[in-house]
Design a protein around this motif. Structure first.
Motif, PDB file in Angstrom:
ATOM      1  N   PRO A  22      10.401  -1.145  -3.239  1.00 18.70           N
ATOM      2  CA  PRO A  22       9.159  -1.910  -3.033  1.00 18.70           C
ATOM      3  C   PRO A  22       8.193  -1.216  -2.072  1.00 18.70           C
ATOM      4  O   PRO A  22       6.976  -1.296  -2.269  1.00 18.70           O
ATOM      5  N   PHE A  23       8.713  -0.524  -1.052  1.00 26.62           N
ATOM      6  CA  PHE A  23       7.849   0.162  -0.091  1.00 26.62           C
ATOM      7  C   PHE A  23       7.038   1.259  -0.787  1.00 26.62           C
ATOM      8  O   PHE A  23       5.954   1.607  -0.360  1.00 26.62           O
ATOM      9  N   ILE A  24       7.613   1.799  -1.837  1.00 30.15           N
ATOM     10  CA  ILE A  24       6.947   2.896  -2.539  1.00 30.15           C
ATOM     11  C   ILE A  24       6.099   2.374  -3.691  1.00 30.15           C
ATOM     12  O   ILE A  24       4.976   2.805  -3.892  1.00 30.15           O
ATOM     13  N   LYS A  25       6.653   1.381  -4.437  1.00 29.41           N
ATOM     14  CA  LYS A  25       6.024   1.035  -5.704  1.00 29.41           C
ATOM     15  C   LYS A  25       5.313  -0.319  -5.751  1.00 29.41           C
ATOM     16  O   LYS A  25       4.469  -0.530  -6.614  1.00 29.41           O
ATOM     17  N   HIS A  26       5.699  -1.268  -4.903  1.00 30.62           N
ATOM     18  CA  HIS A  26       5.133  -2.615  -5.077  1.00 30.62           C
ATOM     19  C   HIS A  26       3.678  -2.650  -4.619  1.00 30.62           C
ATOM     20  O   HIS A  26       3.375  -2.313  -3.481  1.00 30.62           O
ATOM     21  N   PRO A  27       2.759  -3.076  -5.512  1.00 25.31           N
ATOM     22  CA  PRO A  27       1.333  -3.010  -5.161  1.00 25.31           C
ATOM     23  C   PRO A  27       0.949  -3.935  -4.005  1.00 25.31           C
ATOM     24  O   PRO A  27      -0.013  -3.662  -3.296  1.00 25.31           O
ATOM     25  N   ALA A  28       1.692  -5.039  -3.792  1.00 24.11           N
ATOM     26  CA  ALA A  28       1.288  -5.990  -2.751  1.00 24.11           C
ATOM     27  C   ALA A  28       1.877  -5.663  -1.376  1.00 24.11           C
ATOM     28  O   ALA A  28       1.459  -6.235  -0.385  1.00 24.11           O
ATOM     29  N   MET A  29       2.836  -4.757  -1.309  1.00 27.80           N
ATOM     30  CA  MET A  29       3.470  -4.463  -0.018  1.00 27.80           C
ATOM     31  C   MET A  29       2.429  -4.004   1.002  1.00 27.80           C
ATOM     32  O   MET A  29       1.620  -3.118   0.724  1.00 27.80           O
ATOM     33  N   ARG A  30       2.437  -4.616   2.191  1.00 30.78           N
ATOM     34  CA  ARG A  30       1.559  -4.155   3.268  1.00 30.78           C
ATOM     35  C   ARG A  30       2.234  -3.041   4.059  1.00 30.78           C
ATOM     36  O   ARG A  30       1.606  -2.147   4.570  1.00 30.78           O
ATOM     37  N   LEU A  31       3.557  -3.148   4.201  1.00 35.94           N
ATOM     38  CA  LEU A  31       4.294  -2.133   4.943  1.00 35.94           C
ATOM     39  C   LEU A  31       4.715  -1.030   3.978  1.00 35.94           C
ATOM     40  O   LEU A  31       5.165  -1.306   2.864  1.00 35.94           O
TER      41      LEU A  31
END
Lengths: 619, 91
Positions: free
Chosen positions: A320-329
């Protein structure tokens, strides 16, 4: 600060008292905690002496008591002096006063809005008159600081002023230069300028009053009855804030937030739900997780380090840190990334070591009460945030701890974040053993097993459909298929549930075995990742072994079919004492000889309740 | 008040012991401020707040200035509690 779980320590220790004391609790409870503290009979860890002079108008006796409590909980051995009633100005001006004889380390000028005398501003005063009064009031306080400086090397803390309780002009108040609200606000601004010039630390009483709620803060009857400077029920909050601020000046500031991932930074379980299935971004839960990440990011930008400590495969956890578009971190915000299946207490030690900071610099954030309890009991130096169940409360829960007080901010703080990131050994070995057994036995676990009845069937199908990590063959039997299997004498089908002292995990595992004359074959075995490595694996295996033995079987054969997500159980059968028996078309075979198998699950009790119910319902 | 509710007296005793910091303190309905050394004016302030907190009542300045015996305290708590119930029932 409301703790959802109460650690087991007795209140006859600072540690135990720290776990129950709540800054928001009413004043009488603060007083009772102080009594407990004074009566402690056990030997307490060494504390640093601290002399605080509390100088202000009104009755400061009980505020001082509350301060003694919170300073002690912060690790100080406090000596608190209060000025004689109504005479703090005289004591500051008199070099022979008891105040100077006390030799304070810290002087707290405890002003409140009540003390702000602006009588020379008459109704309709010109803006020049108003300006002069504001400057005059701020200068008067500066004069106090200079007087103290002449005779003492103490650190000086100065309150700013709370908003005034009433507004003569209502909503128009701010537009009138000589209105009380307007004057108070402008005095605050002048006061912060002077404090910065003079090296005096401003105590933001205004913010605390607002956080507490201004109408509750101004419970004026306590002023009229006994001259309490503000509502006694807010004493705890004020004293707690002061203790944290002073703690940070004396070097107890926290430096790093260690974050769990699943249901802490996003909703759901990345290993099971996948990158498209986790809650992050849209929807009420998803928005709350975004807000929490935004707050964490803002802390990171002022120099607080972020680390990850998650029970996951590293690649899955980072996705998710690399691919998720909504991740802020993003990965570059994380100074140390620890994702594995080891005990979290050991991982926290490794994180502290690799960042070269103390355990007492860490704040641990995890939605799972059992993990929090493990860290509390194994690593008392680590601050543990009691997250509420609803992620919408995460920001407030972390902020309420006042972990990151500071009296300065420099460009070095910003640079430090980058430095730590580079130094961190991201893939450090995480194997420090902790006292896991005592933790597990303290969980007070109770497991139940039963047959597939109409109540459990849908839940069993759901678990098989959703689970990816602990799922040995990743079969996805549907409800009708499970029903058919439950009526087939050639099948052994069971669900398992687990509860511990933090609550009921519900149905957490399903096992389906094929019954053959000399061997039983574990065709399907899935378990929720919440309960990995607690002895539940052994518990379930014991059930299988007992049933197979009773039917006269000689061997148990475990199947493992590798997928992209179930690497965590690749060696499960090996760990449980099975011998590898080669790759077959349906997956790897592992064999357990039933005549010699010895298994124990000392930390989980078996309850019959579920089974009795099921026998009545099934078939 | 003729016969004091023993539950009420017990709760008051716990408060008195905690606030006055004396585990062996025994109070009866007849106990007055003059009989207990630790019950000074400062302790009175803390006692009143602790009683308000325990019984979820609020005393006016005038009421607080009359609470110098256990009987006076208990009577006022009962009156306040009944009052609160009546208000709740009306609502």
């Amino acid at each position: 600060m409301q703790a959802t779980t109460q650690p087991a320590q007795s209140q006859d220790s600072i540690q135990g008292l720290r776990a129950v004391a709540d800054p928001m609790a009413p004043f009488p409870e603060q007083l009772i905690w102080l009594r407990r503290l004074k009566r402690m009979t056990t030997k307490q860890p060494p504390a640093r002496p601290l002399r605080v002079a509390l100088m202000g108008d009104g009755t400061l006796h009980f505020l001082a008591d509350t301060l003694r409590l919170w300073l002690a909980l912060e690790g100080f051995q406090p000596d608190v002096y209060t000025c004689a009633y109504g005479s703090f100005r005289q004591e500051i001006l008199d070099p022979e006063s008891a105040f100077y004889a006390f030799h304070p380390d810290i002087v707290w000028l405890f002003a409140t809005e009540r003390d702000l005398d602006l009588q020379q501003v008459s109704p309709g005063a010109s803006s020049d008159r108003c300006e002069a009064a504001i400057v005059g009031a701020a200068d008067e306080w500066r004069n106090c600081w200079q007087q103290i400086r002449r005779r003492s090397a103490a650190i000086i803390l100065q309150n700013n002023f709370e908003s005034s309780a009433v507004r003569t002009f209502g909503h128009y108040e701010a537009a009138v230069p000589w209105s009380r609200s307007n004057l108070v606000q402008r005095v605050n601004s002048e006061l912060s300028n002077r404090a910065a010039e003079e090296g005096v630390t401003l105590f933001d009483l205004n913010h605390i009053a607002n956080t507490f709620g201004l109408s509750g803060w101004r419970e004026d009857r306590h002023w009229y009855q006994s001259k309490q400077p503000f509502a006694p029920n807010a004493f705890g909050l004020v004293a707690f804030n002061f203790a944290r601020l002073v703690g940070s000046m004396k070097g107890t500031m926290r430096k790093c937030i260690v974050l769990d991932l699943d249901n802490t930074l996003w909703g759901g379980v990345i290993g099971d739900d996948g990158i498209d299935g986790i809650q992050l971004g849209d929807g009420p839960e998803g928005e709350a997780f975004i807000a929490f990440q935004d707050y964490l990011k803002s802390l990171a930008q002022r120099g607080i380090l972020l680390a990850v400590c998650s029970k996951n495969d590293a690649a899955t956890a980072k996705e998710p840190f690399i691919k998720h578009p909504a991740m802020r971190l993003r990965l570059e915000d994380i100074s140390c990334f620890s994702a594995n299946w080891e005990n979290k207490a050991g991982n926290l030690r490794d994180i502290a070591r690799s960042l070269n900071i103390g355990l007492d610099s860490l704040v641990f954030v995890d939605d799972n009460p059992a993990e929090r309890e493990l860290v509390r009991s194994e690593l008392p130096e680590v601050a543990v945030v009691s997250l509420p169940e609803d992620p919408s409360g995460y920001v407030a829960a972390l902020a309420a701890g006042c972990y990151f007080e500071t009296t300065s901010f420099t460009s070095e703080d910003e640079a430090r974040v980058r430095l730590y990131n580079e130094n961190s050994l991201r893939e450090s070995a995480m194997n420090t053993a902790s006292d896991l057994n005592s933790f597990l036995s303290g969980l007070d676990m109770e497991a139940t097993t039963g047959l597939a009845d109409s109540y459990h069937l849908p839940r069993m199908a759901q678990l098989l459909a959703k689970t990816n990590q602990f799922h040995l063959t990743t079969t996805r039997q549907t409800e009708p298929e499970l029903l058919a299997l439950s009526n087939d004498p050639k099948s052994w089908l069971r669900w398992f549930s687990l509860r511990d002292r933090f609550g009921d995990h519900g149905l957490i595992s399903v096992a389906i075995l094929r019954v053959e004359s000399d061997a039983w074959i574990i065709d399907t075995w899935a378990m929720s990742c919440r309960v990995f490595s607690r002895g539940m694996e052994e518990f379930i295996l014991i059930e299988m072994v007992a049933a197979a033995r009773e039917a006269g079987a000689e061997r148990l054969i475990g199947l493992y079919k590798q997928t992209a997500k179930n690497a965590v159980v690749a060696d499960l059968y090996g760990r449980l004492g099975f011998a590898f028996d080669g790759e077959h078309e349906e997956g790897a075979h592992w064999v357990l000889d039933l005549s010699s198998a010895k298994l124990r699950t000392p930390f989980i009790r078996r309850t019959k309740k579920g089974e009795v119910m099921d026998l009545a319902v099934a078939r | 008040m003729m016969d004091m509710n023993s539950d009420l007296l017990e709760r008051l005793q716990t408060i008195f012991r905690e606030i006055l910091d004396n585990d062996r303190l025994r109070i009866t309905p007849a106990t007055t401020q003059a009989q207990i050394l630790e019950w000074d004016s400062l302790a009175q302030v803390a006692l009143v707040m602790a009683i308000e907190n325990e019984f979820q009542v609020s005393f006016t300045a005038r009421e607080a200035s009359t609470l110098f015996s256990v009987r006076a305290i208990a009577d006022l708590i009962e009156a306040k509690t009944i009052q609160a119930q009546e208000t709740a029932n009306r609502g």
